[in-house]
Every structure is written in structure tokens, then in C-alpha cells.
Design an enzyme around this catalytic site. Structure first.
Site, mmCIF file in Angstrom:
data_model
loop_
_atom_site.group_PDB
_atom_site.id
_atom_site.type_symbol
_atom_site.label_atom_id
_atom_site.label_comp_id
_atom_site.label_asym_id
_atom_site.label_seq_id
_atom_site.Cartn_x
_atom_site.Cartn_y
_atom_site.Cartn_z
ATOM 1 N N CYS A 105 0.866 -1.180 0.000
ATOM 2 C CA CYS A 105 0.000 0.000 0.000
ATOM 3 C C CYS A 105 0.903 1.231 0.000
ATOM 4 O O CYS A 105 1.740 1.390 0.886
ATOM 5 C CB CYS A 105 -0.876 -0.002 1.249
ATOM 6 S SG CYS A 105 -1.767 1.546 1.474
ATOM 7 N N CYS B 138 -3.341 7.500 -1.706
ATOM 8 C CA CYS B 138 -4.685 7.557 -2.315
ATOM 9 C C CYS B 138 -5.711 8.190 -1.392
ATOM 10 O O CYS B 138 -6.646 8.847 -1.864
ATOM 11 C CB CYS B 138 -5.166 6.159 -2.667
ATOM 12 S SG CYS B 138 -3.957 5.186 -3.523
ATOM 13 N N THR C 260 -3.924 5.105 7.265
ATOM 14 C CA THR C 260 -2.914 4.693 6.294
ATOM 15 C C THR C 260 -1.964 5.842 5.978
ATOM 16 O O THR C 260 -2.399 6.908 5.563
ATOM 17 C CB THR C 260 -3.613 4.212 5.011
ATOM 18 O OG1 THR C 260 -4.398 3.070 5.336
ATOM 19 C CG2 THR C 260 -2.621 3.853 3.932
ATOM 20 N N GLU D 196 -0.117 1.806 8.964
ATOM 21 C CA GLU D 196 -1.340 2.333 9.560
ATOM 22 C C GLU D 196 -1.013 2.808 10.972
ATOM 23 O O GLU D 196 -0.151 2.214 11.629
ATOM 24 C CB GLU D 196 -2.459 1.284 9.622
ATOM 25 C CG GLU D 196 -3.334 1.233 8.376
ATOM 26 C CD GLU D 196 -2.679 0.502 7.223
ATOM 27 O OE1 GLU D 196 -1.846 -0.389 7.484
ATOM 28 O OE2 GLU D 196 -2.991 0.812 6.056
ATOM 29 N N HIS E 292 -12.753 5.812 -2.831
ATOM 30 C CA HIS E 292 -11.775 4.896 -2.259
ATOM 31 C C HIS E 292 -12.076 3.445 -2.659
ATOM 32 O O HIS E 292 -11.158 2.627 -2.782
ATOM 33 C CB HIS E 292 -11.736 5.053 -0.735
ATOM 34 C CG HIS E 292 -10.377 4.794 -0.168
ATOM 35 N ND1 HIS E 292 -9.213 5.270 -0.740
ATOM 36 C CD2 HIS E 292 -9.967 4.055 0.906
ATOM 37 C CE1 HIS E 292 -8.173 4.866 -0.043
ATOM 38 N NE2 HIS E 292 -8.597 4.119 0.952
ATOM 39 N N TYR F 270 -9.372 0.734 -4.959
ATOM 40 C CA TYR F 270 -8.959 -0.648 -4.738
ATOM 41 C C TYR F 270 -8.976 -1.483 -6.024
ATOM 42 O O TYR F 270 -8.349 -2.538 -6.073
ATOM 43 C CB TYR F 270 -9.854 -1.304 -3.668
ATOM 44 C CG TYR F 270 -9.438 -0.955 -2.250
ATOM 45 C CD1 TYR F 270 -9.195 0.361 -1.873
ATOM 46 C CD2 TYR F 270 -9.293 -1.940 -1.280
ATOM 47 C CE1 TYR F 270 -8.812 0.682 -0.583
ATOM 48 C CE2 TYR F 270 -8.917 -1.633 0.016
ATOM 49 C CZ TYR F 270 -8.671 -0.322 0.361
ATOM 50 O OH TYR F 270 -8.289 -0.005 1.628
ATOM 51 N N CYS G 285 -5.012 -0.350 -7.014
ATOM 52 C CA CYS G 285 -3.827 -0.672 -6.188
ATOM 53 C C CYS G 285 -3.706 -2.169 -5.927
ATOM 54 O O CYS G 285 -2.617 -2.742 -6.037
ATOM 55 C CB CYS G 285 -3.864 0.113 -4.889
ATOM 56 S SG CYS G 285 -5.262 -0.244 -3.797
ATOM 57 N N GLU H 292 -6.679 -5.296 4.690
ATOM 58 C CA GLU H 292 -7.060 -3.994 4.125
ATOM 59 C C GLU H 292 -8.040 -4.186 2.964
ATOM 60 O O GLU H 292 -8.955 -3.377 2.777
ATOM 61 C CB GLU H 292 -5.806 -3.265 3.656
ATOM 62 C CG GLU H 292 -6.030 -1.801 3.308
ATOM 63 C CD GLU H 292 -4.726 -1.120 2.926
ATOM 64 O OE1 GLU H 292 -3.904 -0.886 3.832
ATOM 65 O OE2 GLU H 292 -4.513 -0.850 1.740
#
Lengths: 490, 106
Positions: free
Chosen positions: A99, A103, A190, A257, A292, A296, A299, A455
Site C-alpha cells: 500500500c 490515495c 494509512t 497504519e 476509495h 482498490y 492498487c 485492508e
């Protein structure tokens, strides 16, 4: 002005960000071996923007300043921008297998920009101008911003104002002529430590009784009263071992995180974007979540590309690549991964302009995208583990493989024994075989599993949150009518 | 004998999210084929090029290039097999230059 990766890392040193980990305050967190891989990931978002091979995805022209900016600070101006966002995320997933954290800020910018416009239209507030000026500052200085949404929430059966301790939701504790004072925490944040700034949003739709919790604002990561507690990851202390390399699986990159604590943080008026207008909290949340959930579809696909490649290499190194079931498993992994990408591209292609002018994704398709992400990476790592074999979790350590300790009757060292018995196909060295298996261990159940598995499940909202949105957007009544028409029902 | 000016090509890559071939290698191959008859630099806004070379990693070839100025248009490449064709197109442009130069001299 676009920063290089090194300039970004140096810019972090200039902040007085307060970080705690393992019960201690970490002063030099930039060089801490547990934290640094996540900083390297973010640095990659800067590096690739400077590389002509990647600039078409990594940069965009700002509609606010006319300057070339990092796409992570961009307001989407078209469906093409939305698609390029997803492609950029895939690219970065491929380059880091982690990650890369930036974003959340981008998704927050786009959600807050359009929502503040609509609040101002209805309430006569000045939030949109505030936010636009703030975003110009972010773009001009190429900053990383943590889009902070998730509150601690306390008792999930109670609203924020009903909680025994209201601090489990970020809220306004004092209103002054020049600003507000806020208290509470944001969890699972994050890249928060690696961010120059924080952009805070409410965590859910709120009623008038909860108006003190309807707050959106920005502040520097080293604002007085703000501090963070690093979230530990599975196998994280391997990064503290001397000479750690092969056993890490992914030595250079990783996710991050943290718990972000707002301990009576003052926010000046010009950095406030929502302050009590409870009816707009849900709008802001829905828009951020929508963007968001689209993210996904980019990413995780990029990370999936690396996982598939690693599984294929493991098959090569095991001498099993010609087996038909192995080939079929790689096909299945690819099918699952590209299905996620299809969802990311689809919800982008069906995007539309908001009243403020920036583009929003198709909400139904973005939620379908994320719902698939809660499932497919789990199946992809299951297949990767199947192909890799049990050795990915039973192999001796790197130190054993490199040990000169004599242990055999004929003078063989521990390293000789390990290298002799863990040899695979002639196409690779034993160390390379070990490296690819450790990578798979790391992504399937080590520190990188935080990003690729859990995640995928809970980031951008847990599965049930998407199912609620799918139910709302699913257009069931229209589908009933279609069935009636075909079946001849009046 | 007058020295011919190389054709000035601005190069724009797509972002490379899932390229099916090595785009940089393809550019090197093209440079090698043209053997100095064309010069290449990464495209920049405000500069003027004879031709723009857009190198995509897949058939979508999604690179944006409208922001760049190229007098003789763009040549798009999105597969290794296109290098030969791109080379030929540039050679043709160079021949056209020579012909038009001769006509002017006459």
C-alpha cells in the site's frame, strides 16, 4: 513544484511529527527500520512522477493553477482522469507490492471539494473557498495528505452523542472566534505518519443531535496536540534483525497504519470545511468511500500482478511450471485480478461531473468493485500458497542458509546442508528460490498481508457497507418491471 | 555536400500500468534503426517537434499528447512489431524533406 523521492523524505525530517511505537517515543522515525519501508513506498509516488516513462499517469494539469502536479493532488476533470487514477494505482502496486498510502488524500480532496461546494450553496458558508485555497497550497508544495475518516466508534449500537465517552468520535470541544478546538482519534490511518498534513472528515452520516461531530478540517501532521501511535504488523520485528534481507520478503517497501490522536488540536477558521452542518456528513462520507472503493480496483490489482508473477516464478523454481493444474491456477489468479481491474475501469468510465465540476465515479460499480476486492485477493493468495508449497512457511532462516557453523559428519556447514536440501530446479539458485517463497510468505501472511488481505476486507469500508450501497443503488423496482414486461404481467 | 538536419522527435510514453513489452527498449531499437537520422527527446510543453512519437504499452495507447506541438503530426506505437513501421514512416518524412530541398534548389 514536483518533489523527487529524496526531497520528499527530507521534507519529512523538517516536521516535528510526534510518533510512538512499542511504548516509546520515536524521534528519528524517518530512518526507523520498521517505518522506513512505508516511506519508501510514498517516495515512489514522487519518483515515478519525475520519470517520463510514467509521467502520463503520475501527473496531471491542475484545473486550479494550470501547473503540472502530481496526480495524487489532482481534482478529476473527466472520466479519462478517473481511469488514469486507477491505472496509476495499478502501476504503483506493481512497483511496491504494498500500500503506497497516498490515495486516501486524493480521494479526500475530491470528496471534500464537491461536498463543500454544495454546503456553501445551501448554507451560505465559505468552506469551498477555504478548501480550494488549501488544495492549491497542497498542489504547489506537492504534499502528501492523510485523508482521515475512521473514528474509534466505541459502542457501535450508540450514536456519537450517546457514547459514554464522546472522544471515541472526533468532535468539536470549543468554538472560538478564530477557529475550533477538536478532540478524538482517527484509527487505521494509512500513511498518516508519512503525511505532511491531515484532512479530517466525519466517519458516518449524522443527525442534528450529533452536529458537534460533523466536522471536516485540515491541519499539519505536527500540529500542537496531534500525535500518532504506530500500528504493528505481523512479523514486523523481522525488520529489526541484523542484516535482514531475504527473510523480509519485501525488504524495501511496506505499508503503514497508525492511530492519530487529536488531543485538543486548534484549527483556524480558514482550515475548516464542515462545522456542524450534520446533513452533509453522510454526503462527504459516501463520496470519499466511493472514490476509495474505486481505488482498490487499481492498487490491489498492481499488487496482485506481483503475486501472480511470484507464484509463476515459484512454480518455475520448483520445477512444476509445466503441470496443467499449475497453469490453470495461474489463469484463475489472472482472471480474478483482471476482474478487479475491470471494475475499477468500469466505475471510472461511467463517472459524471459534480456540481463543483470535478468528476465522481459511478457509485454502484465502485461498490461492486470493492465488494469483489473483499474476496478475490484472498483467493489469489490461496492459489499462490497452493502453487508455492508448504516450504514458504517452514523454511529455515536466512542466517541458517548463510551459516558457517559446521554440523555435518563430513564437515558440512549449516549453510551447506540448507542449500543442498532446498535446491529446486536448475533454473535458479537456492537463494533465489528462498527469496520468492519469502516474498509470498510476506504478502500472504507477513507484514504485507495487512495491505493485501485485511485492508482488502475492511479498507474503504467493510463488506457490509458495500452491500448496503449496492442495495440502495441496485434499481430493483426497475428490474421487477422488466420481468413483468417479459412475463406479461400487468 | 550539405549535412541533413536530423528529424526532431518528441517522445511521449503512456504511463505504463501494464505494458506488454519493454517500451524503453523499443525506443532504443528505433533509435538504432534510424542511426542518427532522427533525434529524440522527451516531449515538453512549449517546445516544437517535427514529429511526436507516442509509445503506448498496449493497444489502448492512452497517453495524452494533445498538449505538445508537432509540425508533422504523431506516430503511435503500441507493440514491438510497430517499430519497423515507425522507422519507415520517419524515413519517408526524411525523404520528403530531401525532395522538397532539391525542388527548392532547382
Amino acid at each position: 513544484m514536483l518533489m523527487t523521492g529524496d526531497q520528499y523524505i527530507e521534507s519529512l525530517r523538517k516536521l516535528n511529527t510526534r510518533v510512538y511505537m512499542f511504548g516509546e517515543k520515536i524521534d528519528n522515525w524517518v530512518d526507523h527500520p520498521i517505518i522506513r519501508p512505508s516511506i519508501n513506498c510514498l517516495a515512489m509516488t514522487y519518483e515515478l512522477a519525475k520519470d517520463p516513462q510514467y509521467a502520463d499517469l503520475m501527473t496531471a494539469k491542475s484545473n486550479l493553477t494550470g501547473q503540472t502536479i502530481n496526480r495524487f493532488a489532482h481534482l478529476h476533470q473527466s472520466t479519462d482522469d478517473l481511469k488514469k487514477k486507477v491505472k496509476m494505482q495499478r502501476l504503483l502496486g506493481q512497483k511496491t507490492a504494498s500500500c503506497f498510502q497516498r490515495c486516501v488524500g486524493m480521494d479526500a480532496f475530491n470528496a471534500v471539494f464537491s461536498t463543500t461546494y454544495e454546503i456553501d450553496q445551501k448554507c451560505g458558508t465559505n468552506y469551498h473557498k477555504n478548501f480550494t485555497e488549501y488544495l492549491k497550497y497542497v498542489q504547489e508544495n506537492d504534499l502528501t495528505v492523510d485523508g482521515a475518516m475512521t473514528d474509534a466508534k466505541g459502542d457501535r449500537g450508540l450514536s456519537p452523542s450517546q457514547q459514554k465517552d464522546p472522544d471515541v468520535f472526533v468532535h468539536i470541544v470549543e468554538r472560538r472566534a478564530d477557529g475550533i478546538v477538536v478532540k478524538g482519534v482517527k484509527v487505521h490511518q494509512t500513511g498518516s505518519i508519512n503525511s505532511h498534513e491531515h484532512l479530517v472528515m466525519p466517519t458516518m452520516a449524522l443527525s442534528e443531535a450529533d452536529k458537534d461531530f460533523a466536522v471536516s478540517f485540515s491541519c499539519p501532521s505536527d500540529a500542537p496536540g496531534l500525535f500518532m501511535v504506530y500500528g504493528r504488523q505481523s512479523c514486523d520485528t523481522r525488520k529489526l534483525e541484523d542484516g535482514a534481507d531475504v527473510d523480509l520478503g519485501n525488504r524495501k517497501f511496506g505499508g503503514q497504519e497508525a492511530l492519530v490522536v487529536f488531543d485538543n488540536v486548534f484549527v483556524p477558521n480558514e482550515n475548516i470545511y464542515l462545522c456542524g452542518e450534520a446533513e452533509f456528513a453522510g454526503v462527504m462520507v459516501e463520496r470519499f468511500a466511493g472514490y476509495h472503493r474505486q481505488s482498490y480496483g487499481g492498487c490491489k490489482v498492481g499488487v496482485g500482478d506481483v503475486v501472480i508473477g511470484a507464484a509463476a516464478l515459484a512454480a518455475d523454481y520448483n520445477g512444476a511450471s509445466k503441470a496443467s493444474h499449475v497453469k490453470d491456477k495461474l489463469i484463475e489468479m489472472t482472471h480474478l485480478n483482471e476482474t478487479l481491474y475491470c471494475c475499477g475501469i468500469a466505475c471510472s468510465s461511467e463517472g459524471y461531473p459534480t456540481a463543483a465540476g470535478n468528476y465522481q465515479i459511478d457509485l454502484l460499480l465502485a461498490n461492486v468493485c470493492k465488494q469483489n476486492v473483499t474476496r478475490f485477493p484472498y483467493e489469489i493468495v490461496r492459489l499462490a500458497e497452493d502453487i508455492a508449497g508448504g516450504l514458504m512457511v517452514t523454511m529455515p532462516s536466512e542466517k541458517d542458509f548463510k551459516s558457517d557453523l559446521v554440523c555435518g559428519e563430513n564437515g558440512e556447514t549449516l549453510g551447506d546442508i540448507c542449500n543442498k536440501y532446498f535446491v529446486g530446479s536448475a533454473v535458479c539458485s537456492t537463494e533465489d528460490r528462498m527469496r520468492i517463497l519469502r516474498f509470498l510468505e510476506n504478502i500472504c501472511l507477513g507484514s504485507s498481508a495487512v495491505g493485501y488481505r485485511t485492508e482488502s476486507m475492511h479498507g474503504a469500508g467493510s463488506p457490509q457497507a458495500q452491500r448496503i450501497m449496492i442495495a440502495r443503488q441496485g434499481n430493483i423496482e426497475s428490474k421487477k418491471q422488466l420481468a413483468k414486461n417479459i412475463a406479461g404481467i400487468k | 555536400m550539405p549535412t541533413r538536419e536530423p528529424l526532431h522527435c518528441g517522445v511521449r510514453f503512456c504511463g505504463g500500468c501494464n505494458p506488454r513489452y519493454e517500451r524503453i527498449k523499443a525506443l532504443e531499437e528505433l533509435k538504432s534503426r534510424l542511426n542518427g537520422k532522427a533525434s529524440f527527446s522527451f516531449a515538453e510543453e512549449g517546445a516544437s517537434y517535427d514529429v511526436l512519437l507516442v509509445i503506448g504499452g498496449c493497444p489502448n495507447c492512452c497517453a495524452s499528447y494533445e498538449q505538445y506541438e508537432a509540425v508533422r503530426g504523431a506516430i503511435k506505437v503500441w507493440d514491438e512489431s510497430h517499430i519497423e513501421g515507425a522507422s519507415s514512416k520517419i524515413e519517408i518524412l526524411l525523404m520528403e524533406d530531401e525532395t522538397s530541398g532539391l525542388e527548392k534548389n532547382l
